[in-house]
Design a protein around this motif. Structure first.
Motif, PDB file in Angstrom:
ATOM      1  N   HIS A  41      13.318  -9.546 -63.077  1.00  0.00           N
ATOM      2  CA  HIS A  41      13.207  -8.181 -62.575  1.00  0.00           C
ATOM      3  C   HIS A  41      14.399  -7.844 -61.680  1.00  0.00           C
ATOM      4  O   HIS A  41      14.979  -8.724 -61.060  1.00  0.00           O
ATOM      5  N   VAL A  42      14.739  -6.575 -61.634  1.00  0.00           N
ATOM      6  CA  VAL A  42      15.802  -6.121 -60.740  1.00  0.00           C
ATOM      7  C   VAL A  42      15.425  -6.505 -59.299  1.00  0.00           C
ATOM      8  O   VAL A  42      14.256  -6.433 -58.925  1.00  0.00           O
ATOM      9  N   ASP A  43      16.387  -7.003 -58.553  1.00  0.00           N
ATOM     10  CA  ASP A  43      16.193  -7.445 -57.166  1.00  0.00           C
ATOM     11  C   ASP A  43      15.465  -8.784 -57.020  1.00  0.00           C
ATOM     12  O   ASP A  43      15.124  -9.179 -55.906  1.00  0.00           O
ATOM     13  N   ALA A  44      15.217  -9.479 -58.125  1.00  0.00           N
ATOM     14  CA  ALA A  44      14.585 -10.795 -58.024  1.00  0.00           C
ATOM     15  C   ALA A  44      15.519 -11.793 -57.343  1.00  0.00           C
ATOM     16  O   ALA A  44      15.080 -12.841 -56.866  1.00  0.00           O
ATOM     17  N   GLY A  45      16.819 -11.444 -57.305  1.00  0.00           N
ATOM     18  CA  GLY A  45      17.788 -12.328 -56.663  1.00  0.00           C
ATOM     19  C   GLY A  45      18.661 -13.080 -57.655  1.00  0.00           C
ATOM     20  O   GLY A  45      19.232 -14.120 -57.317  1.00  0.00           O
ATOM     21  N   LYS A  46      18.804 -12.544 -58.860  1.00  0.00           N
ATOM     22  CA  LYS A  46      19.580 -13.220 -59.911  1.00  0.00           C
ATOM     23  C   LYS A  46      21.040 -13.398 -59.500  1.00  0.00           C
ATOM     24  O   LYS A  46      21.582 -14.499 -59.588  1.00  0.00           O
ATOM     25  N   SER A  47      21.669 -12.303 -59.084  1.00  0.00           N
ATOM     26  CA  SER A  47      23.099 -12.389 -58.757  1.00  0.00           C
ATOM     27  C   SER A  47      23.333 -13.279 -57.546  1.00  0.00           C
ATOM     28  O   SER A  47      24.270 -14.082 -57.523  1.00  0.00           O
ATOM     29  N   THR A  48      22.481 -13.142 -56.551  1.00  0.00           N
ATOM     30  CA  THR A  48      22.622 -13.971 -55.345  1.00  0.00           C
ATOM     31  C   THR A  48      22.506 -15.447 -55.704  1.00  0.00           C
ATOM     32  O   THR A  48      23.298 -16.280 -55.258  1.00  0.00           O
ATOM     33  N   LEU A  49      21.528 -15.757 -56.537  1.00  0.00           N
ATOM     34  CA  LEU A  49      21.294 -17.150 -56.906  1.00  0.00           C
ATOM     35  C   LEU A  49      22.491 -17.728 -57.670  1.00  0.00           C
ATOM     36  O   LEU A  49      22.931 -18.856 -57.413  1.00  0.00           O
ATOM     37  N   MET A  50      23.038 -16.949 -58.586  1.00  0.00           N
ATOM     38  CA  MET A  50      24.182 -17.442 -59.354  1.00  0.00           C
ATOM     39  C   MET A  50      25.423 -17.551 -58.467  1.00  0.00           C
ATOM     40  O   MET A  50      26.213 -18.481 -58.613  1.00  0.00           O
ATOM     41  N   GLY A  51      25.585 -16.599 -57.545  1.00  0.00           N
ATOM     42  CA  GLY A  51      26.704 -16.667 -56.613  1.00  0.00           C
ATOM     43  C   GLY A  51      26.607 -17.931 -55.775  1.00  0.00           C
ATOM     44  O   GLY A  51      27.580 -18.649 -55.568  1.00  0.00           O
ATOM     45  N   ARG A  52      25.413 -18.235 -55.309  1.00  0.00           N
ATOM     46  CA  ARG A  52      25.171 -19.442 -54.525  1.00  0.00           C
ATOM     47  C   ARG A  52      25.509 -20.689 -55.336  1.00  0.00           C
ATOM     48  O   ARG A  52      26.150 -21.626 -54.839  1.00  0.00           O
ATOM     49  N   LEU A  53      25.082 -20.699 -56.577  1.00  0.00           N
ATOM     50  CA  LEU A  53      25.350 -21.845 -57.443  1.00  0.00           C
ATOM     51  C   LEU A  53      26.860 -22.082 -57.540  1.00  0.00           C
ATOM     52  O   LEU A  53      27.340 -23.206 -57.364  1.00  0.00           O
ATOM     53  N   LEU A  54      27.602 -21.007 -57.790  1.00  0.00           N
ATOM     54  CA  LEU A  54      29.051 -21.146 -57.945  1.00  0.00           C
ATOM     55  C   LEU A  54      29.708 -21.530 -56.621  1.00  0.00           C
ATOM     56  O   LEU A  54      30.656 -22.306 -56.595  1.00  0.00           O
ATOM     57  N   TYR A  55      29.193 -21.003 -55.532  1.00  0.00           N
ATOM     58  CA  TYR A  55      29.770 -21.320 -54.227  1.00  0.00           C
ATOM     59  C   TYR A  55      29.513 -22.784 -53.873  1.00  0.00           C
ATOM     60  O   TYR A  55      30.425 -23.521 -53.489  1.00  0.00           O
ATOM     61  N   ASP A  56      28.285 -23.236 -54.038  1.00  0.00           N
ATOM     62  CA  ASP A  56      27.958 -24.626 -53.687  1.00  0.00           C
ATOM     63  C   ASP A  56      28.608 -25.633 -54.627  1.00  0.00           C
ATOM     64  O   ASP A  56      28.800 -26.789 -54.270  1.00  0.00           O
ATOM     65  N   LEU A  57      28.944 -25.206 -55.847  1.00  0.00           N
ATOM     66  CA  LEU A  57      29.675 -26.097 -56.750  1.00  0.00           C
ATOM     67  C   LEU A  57      31.184 -25.998 -56.507  1.00  0.00           C
ATOM     68  O   LEU A  57      31.979 -26.579 -57.230  1.00  0.00           O
ATOM     69  N   LYS A  58      31.557 -25.178 -55.515  1.00  0.00           N
ATOM     70  CA  LYS A  58      32.959 -24.980 -55.136  1.00  0.00           C
ATOM     71  C   LYS A  58      33.788 -24.338 -56.251  1.00  0.00           C
ATOM     72  O   LYS A  58      34.989 -24.553 -56.352  1.00  0.00           O
ATOM     73  N   VAL A  59      33.123 -23.534 -57.087  1.00  0.00           N
ATOM     74  CA  VAL A  59      33.868 -22.753 -58.079  1.00  0.00           C
ATOM     75  C   VAL A  59      34.566 -21.591 -57.374  1.00  0.00           C
ATOM     76  O   VAL A  59      35.652 -21.185 -57.745  1.00  0.00           O
ATOM     77  N   ILE A  60      33.918 -21.051 -56.336  1.00  0.00           N
ATOM     78  CA  ILE A  60      34.627 -20.075 -55.510  1.00  0.00           C
ATOM     79  C   ILE A  60      34.774 -20.673 -54.112  1.00  0.00           C
ATOM     80  O   ILE A  60      33.962 -21.483 -53.686  1.00  0.00           O
ATOM     81  N   ASP A  61      35.836 -20.247 -53.412  1.00  0.00           N
ATOM     82  CA  ASP A  61      36.115 -20.888 -52.136  1.00  0.00           C
ATOM     83  C   ASP A  61      35.631 -20.041 -50.967  1.00  0.00           C
ATOM     84  O   ASP A  61      35.272 -18.878 -51.117  1.00  0.00           O
ATOM     85  N   GLN A  62      35.636 -20.657 -49.822  1.00  0.00           N
ATOM     86  CA  GLN A  62      35.162 -20.017 -48.594  1.00  0.00           C
ATOM     87  C   GLN A  62      35.897 -18.706 -48.315  1.00  0.00           C
ATOM     88  O   GLN A  62      35.285 -17.718 -47.949  1.00  0.00           O
ATOM     89  N   ARG A  63      37.241 -18.721 -48.548  1.00  0.00           N
ATOM     90  CA  ARG A  63      38.023 -17.523 -48.206  1.00  0.00           C
ATOM     91  C   ARG A  63      37.591 -16.333 -49.044  1.00  0.00           C
ATOM     92  O   ARG A  63      37.474 -15.222 -48.551  1.00  0.00           O
ATOM     93  N   THR A  64      37.371 -16.582 -50.335  1.00  0.00           N
ATOM     94  CA  THR A  64      36.941 -15.486 -51.209  1.00  0.00           C
ATOM     95  C   THR A  64      35.592 -14.952 -50.744  1.00  0.00           C
ATOM     96  O   THR A  64      35.386 -13.745 -50.655  1.00  0.00           O
ATOM     97  N   LEU A  65      34.694 -15.882 -50.422  1.00  0.00           N
ATOM     98  CA  LEU A  65      33.364 -15.442 -49.987  1.00  0.00           C
ATOM     99  C   LEU A  65      33.454 -14.659 -48.678  1.00  0.00           C
ATOM    100  O   LEU A  65      32.797 -13.631 -48.518  1.00  0.00           O
ATOM    101  N   ASP A  66      34.303 -15.148 -47.754  1.00  0.00           N
ATOM    102  CA  ASP A  66      34.483 -14.428 -46.488  1.00  0.00           C
ATOM    103  C   ASP A  66      34.975 -13.013 -46.728  1.00  0.00           C
ATOM    104  O   ASP A  66      34.555 -12.076 -46.061  1.00  0.00           O
ATOM    105  N   ARG A  67      35.875 -12.867 -47.718  1.00  0.00           N
ATOM    106  CA  ARG A  67      36.379 -11.539 -48.049  1.00  0.00           C
ATOM    107  C   ARG A  67      35.242 -10.645 -48.535  1.00  0.00           C
ATOM    108  O   ARG A  67      35.104  -9.510 -48.124  1.00  0.00           O
TER     109      ARG A  67
END
Ligand code: GDP
Length: 442
Positions: A41-67
């Motif tokens: 469902h919309v707002d279930a947290g799909k994008s947040t969850l996938m963003g977290r997955l990529l961040y914790d796997l270090k696919v994206i870096d701290q600087r990008t996330l800070d931006r």
């Protein structure tokens, strides 16, 4: 002019190495490749969850996330920073929705993943279908917070689950998300697990192909790292990433004839003036192969191949490719066309029977038939028989005149133009901007 053209073709003439592609593939001991689609469902947290997955796997870096954080705070949407990892365009960010299938790749030690992101908005269902038809499994994200779970069930949760099932997806990992909002209540998790698993099994999923995990994308609990929240100590299973990795390697249709449905066409590259992208659904391909484009029935030569953006002499079913072509006029290529071997072309059908699951009422009517990027106008001309949902046997009695939502039936479709489809192909029927059914070409 004739002479010039000959030279041009001669320039790009490529040497076929006559590789035994299956043997090459065997030598590689390739990582398990898995494509998955994210539904819920919309707002279930799909994008947040996938963003977290990529961040914790270090696919994206701290600087990008800070931006992203800064930008999100500027717009007064602080909690959306993680969700933006997947939504690249600022227009999409401002609207707060993901528009197209954002293809995102990441790797762990054992598996190379492609996320075919599925947005939650109703109008975007055609994109979700394109994603689901290429997915090996689905991640269903459920909002566990009180009230939202119940409204999500009435909303897109069920529709999405039925849809991916009818697109051939067999396995679902259920992320019971936002458990932080209910203090990691085990009884809440158990209640949701029971309801969702009852629903999914009636929708045709086998319970052995379902996995449930309590998690919170926003805080990162049980995504890549196991939660350390004392309230969650009752959960002893692995984090989400382990469940994604343990998805069985998909039976690749290696021995079948080559099939690739064109996603996109790229023109005007300096080295490669004409390229196409798509997932190899079946068979193998190598540089120098002659291919047939259907429905145009025109041949082309494979000049070079990219597998997951790296050059390769060959490719096998299951991989996402870019093919650089020569010896064909681009006017013969469009999204949804199918690449085949000249010896085993896909049939082009003007009339077909489809075993369809109705999502809303179906009678003889105009429909749009979708398969991946293929969108073709046609008509349901006859409802041939209603089928029993569990057994698939014909329900005795007179022929149906109207299919109700939830009914399964065999219907006859007449297409305005011949479309490249064959037995076993998964199609979706849409009418008036709504998905009215999905099913299997017989
Ligand atoms: P989508 O529409 O399914 O992609 O949902 P989003 O990822 O955009 O999230 C919707 C809202 O829920 C945002 O405000 C998120 O910050 C919030 N959210 C997402 N995951 C969690 C979570 O695990 N816990 C809490 N408390 N909020 C979350």
């Amino acid at each position: 002019a004739h002479g010039v053209e000959e030279v041009a073709i001669e320039d790009v003439r490529v040497r076929r190495k006559n590789l035994d592609v299956l043997a090459e593939f065997g030598k590689l001991k390739a990582k398990n490749a898995a494509n998955f689609v994210v539904i819920g469902h919309v707002d279930a947290g799909k994008s947040t969850l996938m963003g977290r997955l990529l961040y914790d796997l270090k696919v994206i870096d701290q600087r990008t996330l800070d931006r992203y954080r800064k930008e999100a705070e500027r717009l007064g949407k602080g909690s959306f920073a993680l969700a933006w990892v997947l939504d690249q365009g600022t227009e999409e960010r401002n609207r707060g929705v993901t528009i197209d299938i954002a293809m995102n790749k990441f790797e762990t030690e054992t598996t190379s993943f492609t996320i075919l992101d599925a947005p939650g908005h109703r109008d975007f269902i055609p994109n979700m279908i394109a994603g689901a038809s290429q997915a090996d499994f689905a991640v269903l994200v459920i909002d566990a917070s009180t009230g939202n779970f119940e409204s999500g069930l009435k909303g897109q949760t069920k529709e999405h689950a039925l849809l991916v099932r009818s697109m051939g997806v067999q396995r679902i990992v259920v992320a019971v998300n936002k458990l932080d909002t209910v203090a990691w209540s085990q009884s809440r998790f158990d209640e949701i697990t029971q309801q969702i698993s009852a629903f999914l099994t009636t929708a045709g999923f086998q319970s052995k192909n379902l996995a449930f995990i309590p998690c919170a994308g926003l805080t990162g609990d049980n995504i890549v790292h196991k939660t350390t929240d004392p309230n969650a100590s009752w959960y002893t299973g692995p984090p989400l990433i382990s469940l994604l990795e343990s998805s069985e390697p998909v039976a690749r249709a290696l021995e079948k004839p080559l099939r690739l449905t064109i996603d996109d066409i790229f023109r005007g590259g300096v080295q490669n003036p004409l390229s196409i992208s798509g997932r190899l659904d079946a068979g193998t391909i190598q540089v120098g192969d002659t291919i047939l484009v259907m429905p145009a029935k025109e041949t082309a030569t494979i000049k070079s191949i990219e597998v997951d953006s790296a050059p390769s002499d060959w490719a096998v079913a299951g991989q996402n490719l870019i093919l650089h072509l020569s010896d064909i006029d681009p006017k013969y290529l469009k999204s949804g066309d199918v690449i085949c071997p000249p010896s085993a072309p896909i049939p082009c059908l003007t009339s077909l029977t489809v075993k369809v699951l109705a999502f809303s009422h179906i009678t003889p009517m105009h429909v749009e038939v979708l398969k991946g990027r293929l969108h073709a106008p046609g008509r349901v001309t006859k409802l041939l028989a209603e089928l029993d949902k569990a057994s698939g046997n014909v329900v005795k009695g007179k022929k149906p005149r109207l299919l109700k939502p939830g009914a399964v039936a065999r219907v006859l479709l007449e297409m305005e133009e011949a479309v490249p489809l064959e037995q076993g192909g998964r199609v979706v029927l849409r009418a008036g901007g709504e998905t009215v059914g999905a099913g299997l070409v017989e």
